[in-house]
Scaffold this active site. Structure first.
Site, short mmCIF file in Angstrom:
data_model
loop_
_atom_site.label_atom_id
_atom_site.label_comp_id
_atom_site.label_asym_id
_atom_site.label_seq_id
_atom_site.Cartn_x
_atom_site.Cartn_y
_atom_site.Cartn_z
N HIS A 102 137.34 19.60 -24.39
CA HIS A 102 137.29 18.72 -25.55
C HIS A 102 138.38 19.11 -26.55
O HIS A 102 139.03 20.15 -26.43
CB HIS A 102 135.91 18.76 -26.19
CG HIS A 102 134.85 18.11 -25.36
ND1 HIS A 102 133.57 17.91 -25.81
CD2 HIS A 102 134.88 17.60 -24.10
CE1 HIS A 102 132.85 17.31 -24.86
NE2 HIS A 102 133.63 17.13 -23.81
N GLU A 143 138.34 20.19 -29.62
CA GLU A 143 138.19 21.44 -30.37
C GLU A 143 138.63 22.64 -29.54
O GLU A 143 139.29 23.56 -30.05
CB GLU A 143 136.73 21.62 -30.81
CG GLU A 143 136.24 20.55 -31.78
CD GLU A 143 135.57 19.39 -31.08
OE1 GLU A 143 134.61 18.84 -31.65
OE2 GLU A 143 135.99 19.02 -29.96
N CYS A 192 130.29 18.39 -30.45
CA CYS A 192 129.12 18.15 -29.59
C CYS A 192 128.19 19.35 -29.61
O CYS A 192 128.60 20.49 -29.85
CB CYS A 192 129.56 17.79 -28.18
SG CYS A 192 130.49 19.09 -27.32
N CYS A 197 130.99 22.19 -28.10
CA CYS A 197 132.12 22.53 -28.96
C CYS A 197 131.69 23.28 -30.22
O CYS A 197 132.45 24.10 -30.75
CB CYS A 197 132.88 21.26 -29.35
SG CYS A 197 133.75 20.52 -27.95
N ALA A 216 154.28 -17.10 -23.50
CA ALA A 216 154.56 -16.21 -22.37
C ALA A 216 153.92 -16.76 -21.10
O ALA A 216 152.89 -17.43 -21.14
CB ALA A 216 154.00 -14.82 -22.66
N ARG A 233 148.28 -2.20 -22.86
CA ARG A 233 147.42 -1.99 -21.71
C ARG A 233 147.03 -0.53 -21.48
O ARG A 233 145.91 -0.24 -21.03
CB ARG A 233 148.04 -2.59 -20.45
CG ARG A 233 149.37 -2.01 -20.05
CD ARG A 233 149.94 -2.72 -18.81
NE ARG A 233 149.07 -2.56 -17.66
CZ ARG A 233 148.56 -3.58 -16.96
NH1 ARG A 233 148.84 -4.82 -17.28
NH2 ARG A 233 147.80 -3.33 -15.93
N THR A 268 142.82 -10.56 -11.36
CA THR A 268 142.67 -9.20 -10.86
C THR A 268 142.32 -8.25 -12.01
O THR A 268 142.52 -8.56 -13.18
CB THR A 268 143.94 -8.72 -10.15
OG1 THR A 268 145.04 -8.81 -11.07
CG2 THR A 268 144.23 -9.56 -8.93
N PRO A 292 155.94 -16.69 -31.86
CA PRO A 292 157.38 -16.72 -32.07
C PRO A 292 157.72 -17.07 -33.52
O PRO A 292 157.05 -17.88 -34.15
CB PRO A 292 157.87 -17.83 -31.13
CG PRO A 292 156.79 -17.98 -30.11
CD PRO A 292 155.51 -17.66 -30.83
#
Length: 293
Positions: A54, A56, A79, A88, A160, A173, A185, A250
């Site tokens: 993690h 930390e 945690c 942690c 686009a 993405r 997909t 645009p």
């Protein structure tokens, strides 16, 4: 009260926490900065994926002995349970830090919570430091916990198509667990980016009902999902579940007319509130969030 050095460290922790977007799920993206006893940054780290150390622990490892008597600045409450890695809060106690600042409290914290255990160990704890800024990164993860489904963003560039690509989707993405593409997909935002046995790319089809599709995405381990393209069967299926819109239109100032663009792109997607307008090369980016009543 947090000092100026500590606020700077928290903003740095928030910035590096974003490095885990798209790979940490189902865990949260967390960042941590360690300051020595004089307030000088001596270590930093973030959580990359479930099963890895993690934030930390990574920051404490970088700081070494300089963490003793210092301050840990972390974007999420440490945690308090033994999972694939040790808790942690114990790592912070063992490192003998004297103070811990946290931005957001962890609703999944076990027992009395990591913050309380730290206080019982004699460590000074300050909660809610730059919480709203930290939620820019942690907000979608918290949303997924609260709703039991992924936080969904629909993003596209006006005009686009599949031949010329989609600038906004290509840029975003890698910060999402799954990308639902315009051709139907599904891909990981970061290919093979998640931990083993904690995440999978769901099989198609998702189903013909929104609730079933959302369940399928959740069961795959996704906390965040990006839908690409303005013409998309998946977007139509999940339209009522979309939480955020990101649209590149645009035009550049002064030729760009925000009012007409907002009317065209947002009013047709009822229930959204515009929260951002900014120039981006030859486009203007509109960001809107769902207003749920």
């Amino acid at each position: 009260m947090a000092t100026p050095n500590e606020l700077t460290a928290m903003r740095r922790a928030i910035a590096i926490s974003a490095q885990g977007l798209g790979t940490t799920s189902p865990n949260p993206p967390v960042g941590c900065v360690i300051l020595d006893r004089d307030g000088v940054p001596v270590g930093e780290g973030y959580h990359l994926r479930k099963g890895d150390h993690h934030a930390e622990v990574n920051a404490l490892t970088a700081a070494g002995e300089r963490a003793e008597g210092g301050t840990a600045v972390v974007t999420l409450e440490p945690c308090n349970h033994q999972g694939r890695t040790p808790p942690c809060r114990q790592a912070l106690i063992d490192a003998k830090v004297s103070r811990v600042l946290m931005a957001v409290m962890d609703p999944t914290s076990r027992g009395e919570g990591g913050a309380v255990v730290l206080e019982h160990a004699g460590i000074e704890v300050e909660r809610g430091v730059l919480e709203q800024e930290a939620l820019l990164v942690l907000g979608p993860w918290l949303h997924s916990l609260r709703t039991g489904r992924p936080h969904i963003t629909w993003a596209y560039t006006v005009g686009a198509n599949e031949d010329n690509g989609d600038q906004v989707v290509n840029e975003l993405r890698h910060t999402y667990d799954l990308v639902l593409q315009r051709d139907g997909t599904i891909e990981e935002g970061v290919p093979d980016g998640h931990g083993k046995d904690v995440f999978r790319v769901p099989h198609l089809p998702l189903g013909d009902a929104p609730a079933k599709a959302l369940d399928t995405l959740s069961e795959a381990g996704a906390r965040t999902v990006l839908i690409e393209g303005s013409v998309n069967d998946t977007a139509r299926l999940l339209a009522e579940a979309v939480d955020r819109l990101i649209i590149d239109v645009p035009g550049t100032p002064p030729s760009f007319k925000p009012t007409s663009a907002v009317d065209k792109c947002l009013t047709t997607r009822g229930g959204f509130e515009l929260i951002g307008v900014r120039p981006l090369g030859s486009y203007v980016r509109l960001t809107a969030k769902r207003v749920r009543r």
